[in-house]
Write an enzyme that holds these catalytic residues in place. Sequence first.
Site, PDB file in Angstrom:
ATOM      1  N   HIS A   1       2.548  17.349  13.400  1.00  0.00           N
ATOM      2  CA  HIS A   1       2.751  17.209  11.953  1.00  0.00           C
ATOM      3  C   HIS A   1       1.452  17.221  11.146  1.00  0.00           C
ATOM      4  CE1 HIS A   1       1.612  13.023  12.770  1.00  0.00           C
ATOM      5  NE2 HIS A   1       1.312  12.945  11.488  1.00  0.00           N
TER       6      HIS A   1
HETATM    7  C1  UD1 Z   1       1.599  11.349   6.232  1.00  0.00           C
HETATM    8  C2  UD1 Z   1       0.165  10.825   6.373  1.00  0.00           C
HETATM    9  C3  UD1 Z   1      -0.324  11.041   7.791  1.00  0.00           C
HETATM   10  C4  UD1 Z   1       0.641  10.430   8.795  1.00  0.00           C
HETATM   11  C5  UD1 Z   1       2.042  10.946   8.542  1.00  0.00           C
HETATM   12  C6  UD1 Z   1       2.979  10.225   9.445  1.00  0.00           C
HETATM   13  C7  UD1 Z   1      -1.149  11.097   4.303  1.00  0.00           C
HETATM   14  C8  UD1 Z   1      -2.281  11.819   3.673  1.00  0.00           C
HETATM   15  N1  UD1 Z   1      -0.762  11.557   5.507  1.00  0.00           N
HETATM   16  O1  UD1 Z   1       1.565  12.740   6.448  1.00  0.00           O
HETATM   17  O2  UD1 Z   1      -1.569  10.394   7.952  1.00  0.00           O
HETATM   18  O3  UD1 Z   1       0.225  10.808  10.084  1.00  0.00           O
HETATM   19  O4  UD1 Z   1       2.409  10.699   7.185  1.00  0.00           O
HETATM   20  O5  UD1 Z   1       4.152  10.905   9.679  1.00  0.00           O
HETATM   21  O6  UD1 Z   1      -0.646  10.154   3.750  1.00  0.00           O
HETATM   22  N2  UD1 Z   1       8.796  14.919   3.868  1.00  0.00           N
HETATM   23  C9  UD1 Z   1      10.167  15.005   3.874  1.00  0.00           C
HETATM   24  N3  UD1 Z   1      10.856  13.878   4.184  1.00  0.00           N
HETATM   25  C10 UD1 Z   1      10.265  12.699   4.480  1.00  0.00           C
HETATM   26  C11 UD1 Z   1       8.861  12.651   4.483  1.00  0.00           C
HETATM   27  C12 UD1 Z   1       8.136  13.772   4.165  1.00  0.00           C
HETATM   28  O7  UD1 Z   1      10.754  16.043   3.610  1.00  0.00           O
HETATM   29  O8  UD1 Z   1      10.948  11.709   4.752  1.00  0.00           O
HETATM   30  C13 UD1 Z   1       8.009  16.099   3.477  1.00  0.00           C
HETATM   31  C14 UD1 Z   1       7.367  15.862   2.117  1.00  0.00           C
HETATM   32  O9  UD1 Z   1       8.195  16.238   1.095  1.00  0.00           O
HETATM   33  C15 UD1 Z   1       6.137  16.710   2.184  1.00  0.00           C
HETATM   34  C16 UD1 Z   1       5.800  16.734   3.675  1.00  0.00           C
HETATM   35  O10 UD1 Z   1       6.948  16.292   4.378  1.00  0.00           O
HETATM   36  O11 UD1 Z   1       6.411  17.991   1.768  1.00  0.00           O
HETATM   37  C17 UD1 Z   1       4.603  15.895   3.996  1.00  0.00           C
HETATM   38  O12 UD1 Z   1       4.824  14.526   3.674  1.00  0.00           O
HETATM   39  P1  UD1 Z   1       3.591  13.566   3.261  1.00  0.00           P
HETATM   40  O13 UD1 Z   1       4.064  12.179   3.191  1.00  0.00           O
HETATM   41  O14 UD1 Z   1       2.875  14.138   2.104  1.00  0.00           O
HETATM   42  O15 UD1 Z   1       2.568  13.707   4.443  1.00  0.00           O
HETATM   43  P2  UD1 Z   1       2.772  13.670   6.016  1.00  0.00           P
HETATM   44  O16 UD1 Z   1       2.453  15.005   6.551  1.00  0.00           O
HETATM   45  O17 UD1 Z   1       4.069  13.061   6.375  1.00  0.00           O
HETATM   46  N1  UDP Z   2       7.877   8.477  16.045  1.00  0.00           N
HETATM   47  C1  UDP Z   2       9.234   8.170  15.978  1.00  0.00           C
HETATM   48  N2  UDP Z   2      10.125   9.212  15.897  1.00  0.00           N
HETATM   49  C2  UDP Z   2       9.739  10.516  15.892  1.00  0.00           C
HETATM   50  C3  UDP Z   2       8.348  10.800  15.978  1.00  0.00           C
HETATM   51  C4  UDP Z   2       7.443   9.754  16.033  1.00  0.00           C
HETATM   52  O1  UDP Z   2       9.625   7.005  15.998  1.00  0.00           O
HETATM   53  O2  UDP Z   2      10.606  11.386  15.806  1.00  0.00           O
HETATM   54  C5  UDP Z   2       6.913   7.365  16.114  1.00  0.00           C
HETATM   55  C6  UDP Z   2       5.896   7.437  17.228  1.00  0.00           C
HETATM   56  O3  UDP Z   2       6.422   6.944  18.433  1.00  0.00           O
HETATM   57  C7  UDP Z   2       4.772   6.572  16.678  1.00  0.00           C
HETATM   58  C8  UDP Z   2       4.828   6.857  15.207  1.00  0.00           C
HETATM   59  O4  UDP Z   2       6.106   7.424  14.953  1.00  0.00           O
HETATM   60  O5  UDP Z   2       5.073   5.193  16.865  1.00  0.00           O
HETATM   61  C9  UDP Z   2       3.746   7.827  14.890  1.00  0.00           C
HETATM   62  O6  UDP Z   2       3.935   8.340  13.631  1.00  0.00           O
HETATM   63  P1  UDP Z   2       3.412   9.768  13.195  1.00  0.00           P
HETATM   64  O7  UDP Z   2       3.177  10.612  14.375  1.00  0.00           O
HETATM   65  O8  UDP Z   2       4.361  10.233  12.160  1.00  0.00           O
HETATM   66  O9  UDP Z   2       2.053   9.401  12.451  1.00  0.00           O
HETATM   67  P2  UDP Z   2       0.578   9.118  12.927  1.00  0.00           P
HETATM   68  O10 UDP Z   2       0.600   8.065  13.969  1.00  0.00           O
HETATM   69  O11 UDP Z   2      -0.003  10.420  13.400  1.00  0.00           O
HETATM   70  O12 UDP Z   2      -0.101   8.691  11.675  1.00  0.00           O
END
Ligand code: UD1
Ligand code: UDP
Length: 356
Positions: A202
């Site tokens: 992601h």
């Molecule tokens: C964010 C964090 C990242 C973390 C990740 C965990 C920042 C800068 N990044 O990245 O550090 O590792 O979360 O998963 O804060 N979206 C959906 N549904 C949701 C959530 C997101 O459709 O429930 C879409 C959003 O609309 C957006 C994209 O996913 O287009 C990215 O979401 P965003 O929260 O901006 O950043 P992440 O890539 O999730």
């Molecule tokens: N995770 C989860 N379901 C999923 C993918 C990830 O519960 O489908 C959990 C994973 O085990 C870990 C956390 O989400 O505990 C990590 O989050 P993510 O990878 O979104 O973010 P990051 O740690 O890179 O910031």
Amino acid sequence: MKILTILGARPQFIKAGNISREIAQHTNIQEIIVHTGQHYDANMSDIFFQEMKIPKPDYFLGIGGKSHGAMLGQMIEKIEEVALKEMPDWILVYGDTNSTLAGALVASKINIKLAHVEAGLRSFNMKMPEEVNRILTDRISNILFCPTDTAIKNLQNEGFENFNCTVMKTGDVMQDGALFYKQFATRPTFDIKDNFILCTIHRAENTDNTNNLQEIFQALEMISHHQQIILPLHPRTKKMLENVNITASNITIIEPVGYLEMVWLIDHCTLVMTDSGGLQKEAYFFHKPCITLRDETEWTELVENKLNVLVGAHKEKILMSYEKKEDLFSHNYDLDLYGTSNVSGLIIKSLLQYNL
Ligand code: UD1
Ligand code: UDP
């Protein structure tokens, strides 16, 4: 003592779940939870509150799916309103997301003490939004809870000994949770083969770069003909795969799963391939080797101890590390890299003592 906890993204719910369990044991602490709405799909948000029994957020700000600037600006405005109304002793933030930085900036602007869980981590890649978020948050925190010796060293190198703040090594709050929730782990209902690989992708540097995304998915598709790859797909990656028309017909792509199914998958897989920060550590907690689809990691002790290899988004490197996986890893998990037990207890005790 009153704590205003700022949450927004999936890994923060998981970290906060452990702290909330600890707080519930203290009648002298009131926790007010603010959910910024950064993650909003049911399987990216609600499911963690239900499964981990995190108290329902007191405030839901509904700020998700926006550009970083818009997200940050709107979060700051709304969190400030809540903080001024609640006037907590502490604002508590986790990790390195935009929600983390928004909470931190509010604390600093209205002079409320700031506590940062997962402080001191660095990738040394300033192009990552998370790196900027964590550096800025650390710099304005009053108390910095560091998960590792490396995190402490990073802060020393940045001169934190000269700043007016408390830096402490607590161990990693995710370890408490992984081991606690293992007893509730739930087998997902789809067809799962023995010896499967668990994969997540992601990170912006992979999803927003078509070449990287192609290299990763081409490699995964090839590997999936030898071993099942189960990939719970982050919505960000789903959107980008659709936008650039990448298909991966042999990979078992599923919707994001809740934590109880995730823990089962980590516990039963043979190998983790990921660009997630949290999952790299969980692979270690569950004694699984990890191939990391990034060029750097904040969890350098895993690489130094040959429990994790960094391969970036390079197809050939990914394939090579998969082929050589029997030789690459030490499989020595008896290292106590992330503290032993009750990290949440230590964090809460420290906040109470600081407040005296
Ligand atoms: C964010 C964090 C990242 C973390 C990740 C965990 C920042 C800068 N990044 O990245 O550090 O590792 O979360 O998963 O804060 N979206 C959906 N549904 C949701 C959530 C997101 O459709 O429930 C879409 C959003 O609309 C957006 C994209 O996913 O287009 C990215 O979401 P965003 O929260 O901006 O950043 P992440 O890539 O999730
Ligand atoms: N995770 C989860 N379901 C999923 C993918 C990830 O519960 O489908 C959990 C994973 O085990 C870990 C956390 O989400 O505990 C990590 O989050 P993510 O990878 O979104 O973010 P990051 O740690 O890179 O910031």
